[in-house]
Design an enzyme around this catalytic site. Structure first.
Site, PDB file in Angstrom:
ATOM      1  N   ASP A 504      -4.059  15.960  -1.851  1.00  0.00           N
ATOM      2  CA  ASP A 504      -4.855  15.855  -0.522  1.00  0.00           C
ATOM      3  C   ASP A 504      -5.417  17.258   0.014  1.00  0.00           C
ATOM      4  O   ASP A 504      -4.609  18.018   0.207  1.00  0.00           O
ATOM      5  CB  ASP A 504      -4.167  15.283   0.444  1.00  0.00           C
ATOM      6  N   HIS A 505      -6.503  17.753  -0.179  1.00  0.00           N
ATOM      7  CA  HIS A 505      -6.704  19.206  -0.066  1.00  0.00           C
ATOM      8  C   HIS A 505      -6.856  19.415   1.391  1.00  0.00           C
ATOM      9  O   HIS A 505      -6.628  20.660   1.789  1.00  0.00           O
ATOM     10  CB  HIS A 505      -8.383  19.425  -0.469  1.00  0.00           C
ATOM     11  N   ARG A 506      -6.694  18.435   2.508  1.00  0.00           N
ATOM     12  CA  ARG A 506      -6.353  18.782   3.938  1.00  0.00           C
ATOM     13  C   ARG A 506      -5.178  19.326   4.133  1.00  0.00           C
ATOM     14  O   ARG A 506      -4.995  20.037   4.807  1.00  0.00           O
ATOM     15  CB  ARG A 506      -6.720  17.394   4.731  1.00  0.00           C
TER      16      ARG A 506
END
Ligand code: CAO
Length: 532
Positions: A504-506
């Site tokens: 998850d790039h967040r």
């Protein structure tokens, strides 16, 4: 008998009339809030001191008033309500039982119009056949007031055999839960009340524009009757009589509406925007069911075959869709040179087999991951739902996907830091067997903080695994194969294991993900590093 109703002692010198909650000809009841005043210090709700029909209104909005001044002229008819009830009973006696939704009783007050409609619109949804004697309610997945679509999971139950998600048998708006977490339930128990999609919208329309949904004729609901028997709104709600009247007409429970007036007073605008919101939610539900109908018709016309999904496949589909909605996925690829690892595995395989353990590549990967998750805690975390933080999870519990006849199952290896390579291999085999026999217990499928999906025994060169939300990363393994690898002088035949990491790039930046994967590849390339 005519009487004048006056302001009581207002506890203030003077006040201004904010709202007048009645009109000439209206029936008002005792204690009903009929006027809202505003003084220098506060707003004051003024209740009626008597019941009867308003003959004349003696105040207007904006007027400055004082204690003891007249509010209205009232005709009190002590016996009127009782007579009306008897009259209604006589009418109801002429109707057949299926035409009657509410029976009246002189001893009890008549239900108001909203209550009558509620009975007509509501439907109680019961639990389906659970395939087990009893189960415990673990989680309610939707709240009262939520719109639900057909087949959407609404509740999680846990039985001695498995955890199961119960899908809604139809679309609508959840009106009231009839079960609660921790409750023991069985097949057929009432689960919740739902307002059906088509009716959900009409339930929110004003009485005048609403088609009658029950055979009770309009003559049985004269305008003055509901008012005279109307149950007062809940005490905690801060709203004037005009707003309460509108809410009653629209069938809105004011407790659900957030007020934006002084002291959180509910204004007409608050009520209108709440209704608008509910109508658009109801429209969305209706659109969904009409899309479904359209699809069913088109597929039927085309002669398509309907292949029903298993319960596990239905749940998987919903979980996968949840992932797409909740995470920002990126997949990073790498290859690990497992030539030495495989030589060691082959060397130890027979000895492990004697102990009844099948030592597979996956056990080595789990062992390496335990260390990796300790060193890279972000990969073992959960994104805070308000978007303002990350929860670093203290335990490293790794789920792994198992391909079963019923669909994809994900048992969980817990507390892997305490387990040897052989322990891990034996747990993987045991949990895979239980998954394929559909015998996993709920706690063997819950609590994962990271997941591995291995297609190594099947084939393929690489794939993009889907994160098991609310986790933040998943590792995919594809089939290892001999590749010519340049060692600086010559190409060497090396056994290379393809790794795919979706994150998850967040929560995780690309550079961190690349470092994690390169590091994991080094661990697998030289298993002595796992000891460091
Ligand atoms: N490369 C080459 N060979 C591999 C390998 C890989 N990456 N991974 C496993 N193998 C080998 C094993 O080592 C074993 O060989 P040996 O007989 O020589 O020991 C053989 O393939 C069979 O392995 P296995 O499947 O019995 O055991 P496993 O521990 O590798 O995997 C499990 C267990 C449960 C992950 C696997 O059986 C399975 O179900 N995989 C499918 C998971 C899946 O569907 N993922 C997709 C999810 S997204 O839709």
């Amino acid at each position: 008998m005519n009487t004048i109703v006056s302001f009581p002692d207002l506890g203030t010198e003077e006040a201004t009339v904010l709202e007048v909650g009645f009109a000439q000809g209206d029936w008002i009841r005792e204690n009903q809030i009929i006027v809202v005043l505003e003084s220098a210090k506060a707003t004051i709700d003024v209740p009626a001191t008597k019941e009867g029909q308003v003959q004349e209104v003696l105040i207007r909005v904006g007027q400055v008033v004082h204690s003891g001044e007249p509010i209205l002229k009232l005709e009190t008819m002590a016996h009127a309500t009782g007579e009306l009830v008897v009259a209604l009973q006589e009418i109801s006696a002429t109707l057949s039982p299926d035409q009657l939704i509410v029976k009246t009783d002189v001893a009890k007050p008549l239900p108001d119009s909203a209550q009558i409609e509620e009975k007509a619109l509501d439907q109680v949804i019961s639990l389906p056949d659970l395939g087990t004697d009893t189960a415990t309610v673990s989680n309610l997945l939707v709240q009262e007031g939520d719109s639900i679509s057909k087949d959407q999971p609404v509740v999680v139950l846990e039985s001695s055999k498995a955890s199961m998600e119960v899908p809604a048998p139809r679309a609508g708006i959840v009106r009231q839960w009839l079960i609660h977490p921790g409750q023991t339930v069985q097949s057929g128990d009432p689960m919740f009340r739902v307002v059906l999609p088509g009716l959900a919208a009409t339930a929110l329309l004003p009485n005048d524009s609403k088609p009658l949904t029950s055979p009770i004729s309009e003559s049985m609901q004269p305008r003055s009757v509901p008012d005279s028997v109307y149950m007062p709104s809940k005490a905690g709600v801060h709203a004037g009589p005009a707003v309460r009247r509108l809410a009653r007409e629209l069938g809105v429970d004011l407790e659900k509406v957030v007020g934006h007036g002084p002291h959180q007073r509910i204004l007409k605008e608050d009520l209108k925007s709440w209704v608008k919101h509910q109508l658009s939610a109801a429209t969305a539900v209706e659109e969904l069911s009409s899309d479904q109908e359209r699809q069913e018709k088109a597929m039927h016309a085309e002669g398509a075959t309907l292949l029903p999904l298993t319960r596990i496949q239905v749940i998987s589909a919903q979980r996968l869709a949840q992932s797409v909605h909740h995470v920002v996925p990126v997949t990073q690829f790498e290859q690990a040179d497992i030539t030495e690892l495989e030589a060691f595995r082959q060397q130890e395989k027979a000895a492990a087999q004697e102990k009844g353990v099948s030592l597979t590549v996956l056990a080595f990967v789990m062992k390496a991951l335990e260390k990796m998750l300790r060193q890279y805690p972000r990969f073992n975390s959960e994104f805070k739902l308000d978007g303002r933080g990350i929860y670093l999870r203290p335990e490293r519990n790794i789920g792994f996907a198992v391909d079963t006849e019923q669909g994809l199952m994900v048992p969980v290896l817990k507390n892997i830091q305490d387990q040897s390579l052989l322990d891990l291999a034996s747990r993987i085999a045991e949990l895979s067997r239980l998954a394929r026999d559909a015998s996993l217990k709920p706690d063997q499928m819950s609590g994962a903080s990271f997941t591995v999906s291995s297609l190594g025994s099947v084939g393929g060169t690489a794939f993009t695994p889907v994160i098991n939300w609310p986790q933040v990363a998943i590792l995919g393994l594809s089939r290892a194969s001999i590749q010519p690898i340049w060692d600086g002088k010559a190409f060497q035949p090396r056994l290379m294991l393809p790794l795919s990491l979706t994150y998850d790039h967040r929560v995780i930046d690309g550079a961190l993900a690349a470092r994690f994967l390169v590091d994991l590849s080094r661990q697998l390339g030289d298993i002595r590093r796992m000891l460091l």
